[in-house]
Scaffold this motif. Structure first.
Motif, mmCIF file in Angstrom:
data_model
loop_
_atom_site.group_PDB
_atom_site.id
_atom_site.type_symbol
_atom_site.label_atom_id
_atom_site.label_comp_id
_atom_site.label_asym_id
_atom_site.label_seq_id
_atom_site.Cartn_x
_atom_site.Cartn_y
_atom_site.Cartn_z
ATOM 1 N N THR A 46 0.859 -1.176 0.000
ATOM 2 C CA THR A 46 0.000 0.000 0.000
ATOM 3 C C THR A 46 0.896 1.228 0.000
ATOM 4 O O THR A 46 1.659 1.431 0.944
ATOM 5 C CB THR A 46 -0.923 0.022 1.243
ATOM 6 N N ASP A 47 0.815 2.020 -1.065
ATOM 7 C CA ASP A 47 1.648 3.217 -1.135
ATOM 8 C C ASP A 47 1.280 4.181 -0.016
ATOM 9 O O ASP A 47 0.108 4.344 0.324
ATOM 10 C CB ASP A 47 1.491 3.913 -2.492
ATOM 11 N N ARG A 48 2.303 4.785 0.560
ATOM 12 C CA ARG A 48 2.087 5.768 1.619
ATOM 13 C C ARG A 48 1.436 7.014 1.030
ATOM 14 O O ARG A 48 1.630 7.312 -0.150
ATOM 15 C CB ARG A 48 3.426 6.127 2.273
ATOM 16 N N PRO A 49 0.685 7.747 1.855
ATOM 17 C CA PRO A 49 0.074 8.987 1.364
ATOM 18 C C PRO A 49 1.151 9.950 0.836
ATOM 19 O O PRO A 49 2.258 9.999 1.359
ATOM 20 C CB PRO A 49 -0.601 9.572 2.607
ATOM 21 N N ALA A 50 0.798 10.677 -0.191
ATOM 22 C CA ALA A 50 1.657 11.704 -0.781
ATOM 23 C C ALA A 50 2.940 11.147 -1.391
ATOM 24 O O ALA A 50 3.945 11.843 -1.489
ATOM 25 C CB ALA A 50 1.987 12.796 0.244
ATOM 26 N N THR A 51 2.930 9.882 -1.806
ATOM 27 C CA THR A 51 4.065 9.316 -2.535
ATOM 28 C C THR A 51 3.565 8.823 -3.887
ATOM 29 O O THR A 51 2.404 8.435 -4.024
ATOM 30 C CB THR A 51 4.732 8.139 -1.781
#
Length: 131
Positions: A46-51
């Motif tokens: 799960t991609d981290r927020p703002a990446t």
């Protein structure tokens, strides 16, 4: 199904019953470690927020390479280890930049791959980002 970071942390704390290394990090050819190393990539990313999308995959691969350097070739180690700080900072090189990095790294000898400490030290890599 678990997030890759949970699986990675578990592997870091478990010992392979066959070779005695951290699970998934033993010598190539250790059946249990080879299997665990393959299973590590079945976990959720799960991609981290703002990446940028895909940053988490790059981070997972770079982490796996850095933890078990002996399981990967010199050029793969060089690229992923140099890219790890960028990925940890939430940056993901675009396709053109990644291809430029790879082309320049492919021209290095194995000894040179072990000595470089930044992309800027590699001949043929511009300090400006390629889009």
């Amino acid at each position: 199904m678990f997030e890759w970071r949970v699986v990675d942390a578990a592997y870091d704390r478990l010992t392979c019953a066959d070779c005695g290394s951290r699970l998934g990090s033993g010598p190539v050819g250790c059946d249990k470690c080879d299997q665990a190393d393959g299973f590590r990539f079945a976990a959720i990313e799960t991609d981290r927020p703002a990446t940028p999308p895909g940053t988490e995959h790059g981070l997972r691969v770079a982490t796996a390479v850095a933890r078990a350097r002996h399981r990967h070739g010199a050029r793969a180690r060089c690229g992923f280890e140099l890219g790890l700080p960028l990925l940890l900072g939430g940056q993901l090189p675009g396709t053109a930049q990644a291809q430029a990095y790879r082309a320049a790294i492919d021209k290095l000898t194995e000894e040179e791959c072990e000595r470089v400490t930044s992309f800027e030290e590699i001949p043929g890599i511009s300090s400006r980002r390629v889009r």
